[in-house]
Design an enzyme around this catalytic site. Sequence first.
Site, PDB file in Angstrom:
ATOM      1  N   ARG A   2       0.312   4.071  17.457  1.00  8.35           N
ATOM      2  CA  ARG A   2      -0.146   5.067  16.470  1.00  8.35           C
ATOM      3  C   ARG A   2       0.053   6.513  16.896  1.00  8.35           C
ATOM      4  O   ARG A   2       0.501   7.326  16.091  1.00  8.35           O
ATOM      5  CB  ARG A   2      -1.605   4.822  16.089  1.00  8.35           C
ATOM      6  CG  ARG A   2      -1.863   3.518  15.368  1.00  8.35           C
ATOM      7  CD  ARG A   2      -1.029   3.370  14.117  1.00  8.35           C
ATOM      8  NE  ARG A   2      -1.420   2.162  13.397  1.00  8.35           N
ATOM      9  CZ  ARG A   2      -0.569   1.301  12.865  1.00  8.35           C
ATOM     10  NH1 ARG A   2       0.733   1.499  12.963  1.00  8.35           N
ATOM     11  NH2 ARG A   2      -1.002   0.249  12.214  1.00  8.35           N
ATOM     12  N   ASP A  50       0.825  -1.221   0.000  1.00  4.19           N
ATOM     13  CA  ASP A  50       0.000   0.000   0.000  1.00  4.19           C
ATOM     14  C   ASP A  50       0.853   1.262   0.000  1.00  4.19           C
ATOM     15  O   ASP A  50       0.661   2.156  -0.826  1.00  4.19           O
ATOM     16  CB  ASP A  50      -0.917   0.054   1.228  1.00  4.19           C
ATOM     17  CG  ASP A  50      -2.082  -0.922   1.122  1.00  4.19           C
ATOM     18  OD1 ASP A  50      -2.445  -1.307   0.002  1.00  4.19           O
ATOM     19  OD2 ASP A  50      -2.615  -1.290   2.184  1.00  4.19           O
TER      20      ASP A  50
HETATM   21  N1  ARG Z   1      -7.527  -4.322  16.103  1.00  8.24           N
HETATM   22  C1  ARG Z   1      -6.298  -3.746  16.592  1.00  8.24           C
HETATM   23  C2  ARG Z   1      -6.478  -2.278  16.846  1.00  8.24           C
HETATM   24  O1  ARG Z   1      -7.375  -1.680  16.338  1.00  8.24           O
HETATM   25  C3  ARG Z   1      -5.130  -4.044  15.668  1.00  8.24           C
HETATM   26  C4  ARG Z   1      -5.144  -3.304  14.391  1.00  8.24           C
HETATM   27  C5  ARG Z   1      -4.021  -3.676  13.526  1.00  8.24           C
HETATM   28  N2  ARG Z   1      -3.822  -2.705  12.486  1.00  8.24           N
HETATM   29  C6  ARG Z   1      -3.602  -3.010  11.234  1.00  8.24           C
HETATM   30  N3  ARG Z   1      -3.476  -2.027  10.410  1.00  8.24           N
HETATM   31  N4  ARG Z   1      -3.560  -4.234  10.788  1.00  8.24           N
HETATM   32  O2  ARG Z   1      -5.714  -1.696  17.562  1.00  8.24           O
END
Ligand code: ARG
Length: 434
Positions: A126, A45
């Site tokens: 994040r 991506d």
């Molecule tokens: N479900 C988890 C969260 O929202 C993990 C997300 C993983 N992110 C990803 N882009 N695959 O924190």
Amino acid sequence: MTEQPRDPATEVHRIADPSATRVASYLATPDEVSRVLLLYSGGLDTSVMLKWIQDEYEAEVVALTVNLGQPGEDYEVVKGKAMRLGALDCHVVDARAEFAAEYVLPAIKANADYGDGYPLFTALGRPLIAKLAVEYARRTGCDTIAHGCTGKGNDQVRIEGTVATLAPELKVIAPVRSWAMGRDEEIAYARKHGIPVKGGTESAPYSIDDNLWGRSSEGKWIEDLAHAPDDDVFQLVTRPELAPDEAQVVEIEFEAGAPVALDGERLGLVELIEKTAEIGMRHGIGILDHIEDRIVGLKVRDIYEVPAAAIILAAHKELERLTGTIHQNQFKPRLDQKWAYLVYAGLWWEPLREDIEAYVNHVNARVTGTIGLKLYKGHVRVVTRASVNAVYDAQLATFAESGGLFSQQASPGFIEIWSLQSRMAQRLHSGEQG
Ligand code: ARG
């Protein structure tokens, strides 16, 4: 701005202006984009994006890759790829120490867990990644930040919420949300532009996100709730059935809520987490097949592998319980849950998080001691506890004796008063029936 007299003609014009109709003030219109800070992972991506932004916006791209302890990542390769795809520069930032100290440590002290088992590793990463994006965007003269999140997930909320909060002057673009390319079109685009696609192109791989606190996998059969996990999803943790037949005991020492030593060896937090993860991985610790309520309302399934978190959080919780009173121990989980939800929900910069941390830190000032845990084929069990601050007195706890702070002779008096309201209610209730 000065007040303009209302003119219906310009009113109409204002509404047709894309900057007046866009759904969020921080989103960039194409004319606002001339140099973009791209959060670059090296995956399909963001590699397609690196090229696509240069073509679609006629903009320059500065790439930023953040090391939060993703296992097995080769940052030289990632940087080389970004440069070959035309990035002005690719900054690789080792943010592991900051991540551990400023994000994972508060999570440990708050026993952070969302939805019964998810220790928030992605959600913790994040806001730091987005904060670094803001720093590097400012430093390198970018007007816009780009990321590779979709429009259905939590990560867009965490990243854009951070940028909008910390840098009102910066704009955001989220190409995956708008470019309407599926995986096949992306691969075609990549082929056309000589972008290498790693791991073959036959079927979509798992969508993986990881850092030193854990790993998540999504996609493929995981979306079929009736499908039990295929073995190939477990890239980190040994499947419990293959774990050693001998149990292993590990000891984690804490000072004021912070893990400081593993099996008697003092370690910095990054190393302590990494070494604990290695041991946990060997013993099949921290596998979780989890249904989760996303911020945006979707319910999704994640396969988590969180070997370090499963061990360290179990130890921390136990030590906290030992050093707290019954009232503290009943109260804190409510704040912990709120803390975890704020972080999960992308509100890292919400002042309430720090308000809660003030309490959490106050409690943790006493969370000093050592917890021993036995690891065996996917299970973690606390087996030993030691703390100078334990609200525990072996003398008082033994069955037979009275003395010191405790008098068994006083117990009946206590029981009579303790049961007062129950007895009154019982009398009324039986009176009603009689
Ligand atoms: N479900 C988890 C969260 O929202 C993990 C997300 C993983 N992110 C990803 N882009 N695959 O924190």
